[in-house]
Scaffold this active site. Structure first.
Site, PDB file in Angstrom:
ATOM      1  N   GLY A  84      -6.958  -4.715  -0.574  1.00 54.83           N
ATOM      2  CA  GLY A  84      -7.131  -5.782   0.421  1.00 54.83           C
ATOM      3  C   GLY A  84      -6.011  -6.802   0.368  1.00 54.83           C
ATOM      4  CB  CYS A  85      -4.526  -8.686  -2.444  1.00 52.98           C
ATOM      5  SG  CYS A  85      -6.080  -9.479  -2.967  1.00 52.98           S
ATOM      6  CB  THR A  86      -1.601  -4.370  -0.904  1.00 52.52           C
ATOM      7  OG1 THR A  86      -1.568  -4.501  -2.328  1.00 52.52           O
ATOM      8  CG2 THR A  86      -0.331  -3.697  -0.424  1.00 52.52           C
TER       9      THR A  86
END
Length: 150
Positions: free
Chosen positions: A43-45
């Site tokens: 998700g953060c990527t």
């Protein structure tokens, strides 16, 4: 989450190169300040790559993008290099900004309760006032949503 209309708390944190940044240095620009749980997670990527992809449009609109997580400076450097991120990522292992922006919360993950960063994005105006706050962030749509707000 902090209220819209309040002054954004000051920050003083190192970026992925170890350079200290403050919000004060961005006065006169809009700031997209996004808090995320961890470098190199799916998700953060997606969220970071979305901001990277749209970064030229943000700069055209006079805005800067700043990501913050509790990961180390070296973790941020690897994350930046792996995905060619063109914006500043601040390291907050002491949780000073994370707590000041009220994004350190109890999380429930598959029945396991722990404390962690709740993905939250703030739009701060040229005078340092929070004009938009979102703690219901969908990682893959965050940059699109914020670009429309700027």
């Amino acid at each position: 989450m902090l209220e819209v209309g309040t002054k954004a708390p000051e920050i003083s944190l190192p970026d992925q190169n170890g350079t200290i940044h403050t919000l004060e240095e961005y006065k006169g620009k809009k700031v997209i300040l996004y808090f995320y749980p961890k470098d190199n997670t799916p998700g953060c990527t997606k969220q970071a790559c979305g901001f990277a992809e749209r970064y030229p449009q943000f700069t055209e609109k006079g805005a800067v993008v700043i990501g913050i997580s509790k990961d180390s400076v070296s973790s941020h450097k690897k994350f930046e290099e792996k995905y060619s991120l063109p914006f500043t990522i601040l390291s907050d292992p002491e949780l000073t900004a994370i707590k000041a922006y009220d994004v350190w919360k109890e999380k429930n993950n598959y029945g396991k309760v722990s404390m962690g960063v709740v993905r939250t994005t703030y739009l701060i105006d040229e005078e340092g006032i929070i004009v938009k706050a979102n703690d219901k962030v969908k990682a893959e749509n965050d940059s699109e949503t914020m670009l429309a707000e700027v």
